[in-house]
Design a protein around this motif. Sequence first.
Motif, PDB file in Angstrom:
ATOM      1  N   ARG A 125      -6.312   6.483   0.736  1.00  9.91           N
ATOM      2  CA  ARG A 125      -5.579   6.037   1.889  1.00  9.91           C
ATOM      3  C   ARG A 125      -6.596   6.502   2.993  1.00  9.91           C
ATOM      4  N   HIS A 141      -1.342   3.931 -13.335  1.00 10.92           N
ATOM      5  CA  HIS A 141      -1.210   5.101 -13.069  1.00 10.92           C
ATOM      6  C   HIS A 141      -0.850   5.811 -14.215  1.00 10.92           C
ATOM      7  N   ILE A 157      -8.635   0.550   2.938  1.00  9.72           N
ATOM      8  CA  ILE A 157      -7.792   1.198   1.912  1.00  9.72           C
ATOM      9  C   ILE A 157      -7.652   0.407   0.633  1.00  9.72           C
ATOM     10  N   GLU A 177      -6.227   0.210  -3.290  1.00 10.57           N
ATOM     11  CA  GLU A 177      -5.054   0.480  -3.906  1.00 10.57           C
ATOM     12  C   GLU A 177      -5.400   0.066  -5.649  1.00 10.57           C
ATOM     13  N   ALA A 229      -0.891  -1.289  -9.988  1.00  8.95           N
ATOM     14  CA  ALA A 229       0.323  -0.517 -10.031  1.00  8.95           C
ATOM     15  C   ALA A 229       0.618   0.070 -11.833  1.00  8.95           C
ATOM     16  N   GLU A 256      -6.351  -8.782   3.643  1.00 11.98           N
ATOM     17  CA  GLU A 256      -6.141  -8.232   2.618  1.00 11.98           C
ATOM     18  C   GLU A 256      -6.327  -9.151   1.332  1.00 11.98           C
ATOM     19  N   TRP A 312      -7.719  -4.525  -7.905  1.00 12.39           N
ATOM     20  CA  TRP A 312      -7.148  -3.522  -7.101  1.00 12.39           C
ATOM     21  C   TRP A 312      -7.084  -4.392  -5.539  1.00 12.39           C
ATOM     22  N   ARG A 313      -6.141  -3.866  -5.024  1.00 16.17           N
ATOM     23  CA  ARG A 313      -5.697  -4.469  -3.560  1.00 16.17           C
ATOM     24  C   ARG A 313      -6.342  -3.722  -2.543  1.00 16.17           C
ATOM     25  N   PHE A 343       0.845  -1.391   0.047  1.00 14.82           N
ATOM     26  CA  PHE A 343       0.105  -0.065  -0.013  1.00 14.82           C
ATOM     27  C   PHE A 343       1.010   1.269   0.009  1.00 14.82           C
ATOM     28  N   ALA A 344       0.804   2.011  -0.998  1.00 22.41           N
ATOM     29  CA  ALA A 344       1.535   3.345  -1.128  1.00 22.41           C
ATOM     30  C   ALA A 344       0.999   4.238  -0.125  1.00 22.41           C
ATOM     31  N   LYS A 345       1.892   5.155   0.581  1.00 19.69           N
ATOM     32  CA  LYS A 345       1.661   6.212   1.352  1.00 19.69           C
ATOM     33  C   LYS A 345       1.291   7.375   0.604  1.00 19.69           C
ATOM     34  N   SER A 366      -1.539   7.879  -0.930  1.00 20.47           N
ATOM     35  CA  SER A 366      -2.526   7.811  -1.953  1.00 20.47           C
ATOM     36  C   SER A 366      -3.947   8.604  -1.464  1.00 20.47           C
TER      37      SER A 366
END
Length: 129
Positions: free
Chosen positions: A10, A129, A121, A123, A126, A35, A44-45, A3-5, A7
């Motif tokens: 988020r 984007h 959350i 995401e 990848a 998860e 999507w995650r 999980f990207a911070k 976002s």
Amino acid sequence: SPFAKGSALRGRYDVSLLRSARRVVGYCHRMSSMELNVGREQPWRLRLTLAVEFGAPTGVAEAIERHERLAKQIQFVLKPLNPVSLLTVSGKLRLKNELVGALNQRLTTAQVRRIYFCEFILEPPADSH
């Protein structure tokens, strides 16, 4: 962590749970964080933690006893969903209603009154984007 911070998606928390922190909310059981991938084509995650409110204390005991079965039922509801539908408030409300119905089919001692998202959350893939 996958999980990207930072976002924009988020940390979407359920306001009703935050508001209820100082008062009794009935008989609640907080499920373990899970998860999983949501969606079929480009999944999507999703990291999700739920609190389940029951109408009676027997529901909490049953949820603890049948934790794995309930987690599988939650995953069964989530996996085929269109992840974009979960970006809106109405999409999250629909999901809550679906989860209440699915869990109530599995429980025998008490019915689920409400579902609270403690952590939600989402995401995107990848490569999107």
